[in-house]
Design a protein around this motif. Structure first.
Motif, PDB file in Angstrom:
ATOM      1  N   PHE A   1      66.166  27.754  47.730  1.00  0.00           N
ATOM      2  CA  PHE A   1      66.813  27.705  46.350  1.00  0.00           C
ATOM      3  C   PHE A   1      68.291  27.628  45.900  1.00  0.00           C
ATOM      4  O   PHE A   1      68.606  28.603  45.278  1.00  0.00           O
ATOM      5  N   THR A   2      69.292  28.125  46.992  1.00  0.00           N
ATOM      6  CA  THR A   2      70.393  27.735  46.782  1.00  0.00           C
ATOM      7  C   THR A   2      71.400  27.290  46.837  1.00  0.00           C
ATOM      8  O   THR A   2      71.201  26.595  48.009  1.00  0.00           O
ATOM      9  N   PRO A   3      72.090  26.443  45.916  1.00  0.00           N
ATOM     10  CA  PRO A   3      72.579  25.098  46.171  1.00  0.00           C
ATOM     11  C   PRO A   3      73.663  25.335  46.873  1.00  0.00           C
ATOM     12  O   PRO A   3      74.462  24.289  47.738  1.00  0.00           O
ATOM     13  N   SER A   4      74.134  26.476  47.458  1.00  0.00           N
ATOM     14  CA  SER A   4      75.272  26.684  48.190  1.00  0.00           C
ATOM     15  C   SER A   4      74.551  26.265  49.903  1.00  0.00           C
ATOM     16  O   SER A   4      75.524  26.527  50.985  1.00  0.00           O
ATOM     17  N   GLY A   5      73.114  27.296  50.009  1.00  0.00           N
ATOM     18  CA  GLY A   5      72.501  26.939  50.809  1.00  0.00           C
ATOM     19  C   GLY A   5      71.584  25.615  51.207  1.00  0.00           C
ATOM     20  O   GLY A   5      72.669  24.369  51.289  1.00  0.00           O
ATOM     21  N   LEU A   6      70.491  25.868  51.734  1.00  0.00           N
ATOM     22  CA  LEU A   6      69.929  24.264  51.915  1.00  0.00           C
ATOM     23  C   LEU A   6      68.951  23.966  50.419  1.00  0.00           C
ATOM     24  O   LEU A   6      67.548  23.989  50.564  1.00  0.00           O
ATOM     25  N   ALA A   7      69.148  23.513  49.257  1.00  0.00           N
ATOM     26  CA  ALA A   7      68.438  23.510  47.893  1.00  0.00           C
ATOM     27  C   ALA A   7      67.759  22.520  48.407  1.00  0.00           C
ATOM     28  O   ALA A   7      68.486  21.209  48.699  1.00  0.00           O
ATOM     29  N   ILE A   8      66.188  22.597  48.428  1.00  0.00           N
ATOM     30  CA  ILE A   8      65.495  21.234  48.264  1.00  0.00           C
ATOM     31  C   ILE A   8      65.168  20.494  47.142  1.00  0.00           C
ATOM     32  O   ILE A   8      65.327  20.645  45.842  1.00  0.00           O
TER      33      ILE A   8
ATOM     34  N   LYS B   1      65.346  36.037  52.831  1.00  0.00           N
ATOM     35  CA  LYS B   1      64.414  36.826  52.039  1.00  0.00           C
ATOM     36  C   LYS B   1      63.773  36.194  51.826  1.00  0.00           C
ATOM     37  O   LYS B   1      63.513  34.780  51.312  1.00  0.00           O
ATOM     38  N   LEU B   2      62.280  35.669  51.551  1.00  0.00           N
ATOM     39  CA  LEU B   2      61.039  35.424  50.776  1.00  0.00           C
ATOM     40  C   LEU B   2      61.171  35.110  49.530  1.00  0.00           C
ATOM     41  O   LEU B   2      61.767  36.068  48.833  1.00  0.00           O
ATOM     42  N   HIS B   3      61.145  34.126  48.980  1.00  0.00           N
ATOM     43  CA  HIS B   3      61.830  33.216  47.705  1.00  0.00           C
ATOM     44  C   HIS B   3      60.756  35.138  46.450  1.00  0.00           C
ATOM     45  O   HIS B   3      59.076  34.612  47.144  1.00  0.00           O
ATOM     46  N   PRO B   4      60.978  35.762  45.493  1.00  0.00           N
ATOM     47  CA  PRO B   4      60.789  36.511  44.993  1.00  0.00           C
ATOM     48  C   PRO B   4      58.430  36.214  44.788  1.00  0.00           C
ATOM     49  O   PRO B   4      57.621  37.043  44.560  1.00  0.00           O
ATOM     50  N   ASP B   5      58.289  34.935  44.331  1.00  0.00           N
ATOM     51  CA  ASP B   5      57.206  34.362  43.638  1.00  0.00           C
ATOM     52  C   ASP B   5      56.478  34.204  45.188  1.00  0.00           C
ATOM     53  O   ASP B   5      55.079  34.589  44.643  1.00  0.00           O
ATOM     54  N   ILE B   6      56.273  34.280  46.350  1.00  0.00           N
ATOM     55  CA  ILE B   6      56.289  34.758  47.210  1.00  0.00           C
ATOM     56  C   ILE B   6      55.940  35.630  47.647  1.00  0.00           C
ATOM     57  O   ILE B   6      55.045  36.527  48.247  1.00  0.00           O
ATOM     58  N   ALA B   7      57.109  36.405  47.484  1.00  0.00           N
ATOM     59  CA  ALA B   7      56.845  37.641  48.383  1.00  0.00           C
ATOM     60  C   ALA B   7      56.076  39.019  47.649  1.00  0.00           C
ATOM     61  O   ALA B   7      55.656  40.036  47.813  1.00  0.00           O
ATOM     62  N   ALA B   8      55.555  38.225  46.072  1.00  0.00           N
ATOM     63  CA  ALA B   8      54.387  38.629  45.287  1.00  0.00           C
ATOM     64  C   ALA B   8      53.241  38.961  45.694  1.00  0.00           C
ATOM     65  O   ALA B   8      52.584  40.047  44.873  1.00  0.00           O
ATOM     66  N   PHE B   9      52.924  38.042  46.966  1.00  0.00           N
ATOM     67  CA  PHE B   9      51.497  38.073  47.359  1.00  0.00           C
ATOM     68  C   PHE B   9      51.374  38.912  48.714  1.00  0.00           C
ATOM     69  O   PHE B   9      52.596  39.437  49.645  1.00  0.00           O
ATOM     70  N   THR B  10      50.114  39.223  48.921  1.00  0.00           N
ATOM     71  CA  THR B  10      49.605  40.135  49.816  1.00  0.00           C
ATOM     72  C   THR B  10      49.076  39.093  50.887  1.00  0.00           C
ATOM     73  O   THR B  10      47.935  38.525  50.827  1.00  0.00           O
ATOM     74  N   PRO B  11      49.877  38.511  52.445  1.00  0.00           N
ATOM     75  CA  PRO B  11      49.209  37.535  52.634  1.00  0.00           C
ATOM     76  C   PRO B  11      48.397  38.272  53.726  1.00  0.00           C
ATOM     77  O   PRO B  11      48.539  39.129  54.158  1.00  0.00           O
ATOM     78  N   ASP B  12      47.535  37.347  53.966  1.00  0.00           N
ATOM     79  CA  ASP B  12      46.389  38.185  55.405  1.00  0.00           C
ATOM     80  C   ASP B  12      47.038  37.919  56.586  1.00  0.00           C
ATOM     81  O   ASP B  12      46.766  39.067  57.622  1.00  0.00           O
ATOM     82  N   LEU B  13      48.390  37.265  57.059  1.00  0.00           N
ATOM     83  CA  LEU B  13      49.369  37.201  58.250  1.00  0.00           C
ATOM     84  C   LEU B  13      50.702  37.271  58.036  1.00  0.00           C
ATOM     85  O   LEU B  13      51.038  35.537  57.003  1.00  0.00           O
ATOM     86  N   LEU B  14      51.578  37.869  58.724  1.00  0.00           N
ATOM     87  CA  LEU B  14      53.334  36.678  58.221  1.00  0.00           C
ATOM     88  C   LEU B  14      53.733  36.795  59.553  1.00  0.00           C
ATOM     89  O   LEU B  14      53.308  37.518  60.356  1.00  0.00           O
ATOM     90  N   VAL B  15      54.196  35.550  59.387  1.00  0.00           N
ATOM     91  CA  VAL B  15      54.651  35.307  60.834  1.00  0.00           C
ATOM     92  C   VAL B  15      56.049  34.842  60.539  1.00  0.00           C
ATOM     93  O   VAL B  15      56.998  34.642  60.041  1.00  0.00           O
ATOM     94  N   GLN B  16      57.026  35.761  61.645  1.00  0.00           N
ATOM     95  CA  GLN B  16      58.306  35.455  62.227  1.00  0.00           C
ATOM     96  C   GLN B  16      58.239  34.441  62.766  1.00  0.00           C
ATOM     97  O   GLN B  16      58.153  34.573  63.651  1.00  0.00           O
ATOM     98  N   LYS B  17      59.562  33.578  62.644  1.00  0.00           N
ATOM     99  CA  LYS B  17      59.216  32.173  63.398  1.00  0.00           C
ATOM    100  C   LYS B  17      60.580  32.233  63.821  1.00  0.00           C
ATOM    101  O   LYS B  17      62.088  32.308  63.002  1.00  0.00           O
TER     102      LYS B  17
END
Length: 210
Positions: free
Chosen positions: A22-29, A77-93
């Protein structure tokens, strides 16, 4: 006696919805626009949680100092809109596929999940790796086309716009590897415990020829 229940046992796999995209200087979709796809992703998570469909949030991580997704960086960091949810599993890859060097496969097997519903980024990289590996592992795979996204590429092999990449990968997915559908269609299928239709190679080719 074998179960006769043919209803999908889904898990929603939320891939790499991180600030980097979501960052113009990054890999903006850019296709579909990140803000647009994010809205569909959050709707899918809400619908999954309402229907007791497990939600797996995946976060890509590279070593400190890497130009993108560096561990602990703002882009990681996760986007705040996703970080606001509590997942059943968080996977780091650290590799494109969510299965590579992660506990996901065992976690899915323990819960008898047979259907993977893919949202997040990028259509042609981590999503594609996960779709192909999930298919080869025997899962039914679904891709929410408006809750995923791509960006443009240009390298020594040629150039392709974000729209071209997203469209072509979606067509290829639906020809064999996954059912590609909108978020609205997926939510309806979840609410009705229904499967989503998938195309096939022969039909896809014949329709193109016609």
């Amino acid at each position: 006696m074998a179960s006769t229940d043919t209803r999908p046992r889904r898990a929603l796999i939320v891939i790499d919805v991180q600030n980097e995209y979501f960052t113009p200087s990054g890999l903006a979709i850019t296709h579909p626009p990140a803000a647009q796809s994010l809205g569909h992703i959050t709707r899918a998570v809400q619908a999954a949680q309402a229907a007791a469909v497990p939600v797996v949030v995946v976060q890509h991580e590279l070593p400190v100092g890497a130009p993108i997704f560096a561990s602990g960086s703002e882009g990681w960091k996760l986007h705040p809109d996703i970080a606001a949810f509590t997942p059943d599993l968080l996977v780091q890859k650290t590799l494109p596929s969510v299965f590579a060097r992660t506990p996901l496969a065992d976690w899915l097997q323990e819960r008898q999940i047979d259907t993977l519903s893919i949202v997040g980024f990028m259509t042609h990289n981590c999503n594609a790796s996960t779709v192909f590996e999930g298919f080869h592992r025997g899962y039914t795979v679904e891709v929410l086309s408006d809750a995923t996204g791509a960006l443009a590429y240009s390298n020594d092999a040629g150039s392709a716009s974000a729209e071209e990449i997203h469209r072509v990968f979606s067509v290829v997915f639906h020809s064999n590897f996954a059912a590609v559908a909108t978020t609205d269609a997926w939510i309806t299928a979840v609410q009705n415990s229904a499967t989503l239709p998938r195309g096939n190679i022969l039909e896809s080719n014949r329709r193109a020829a016609a």
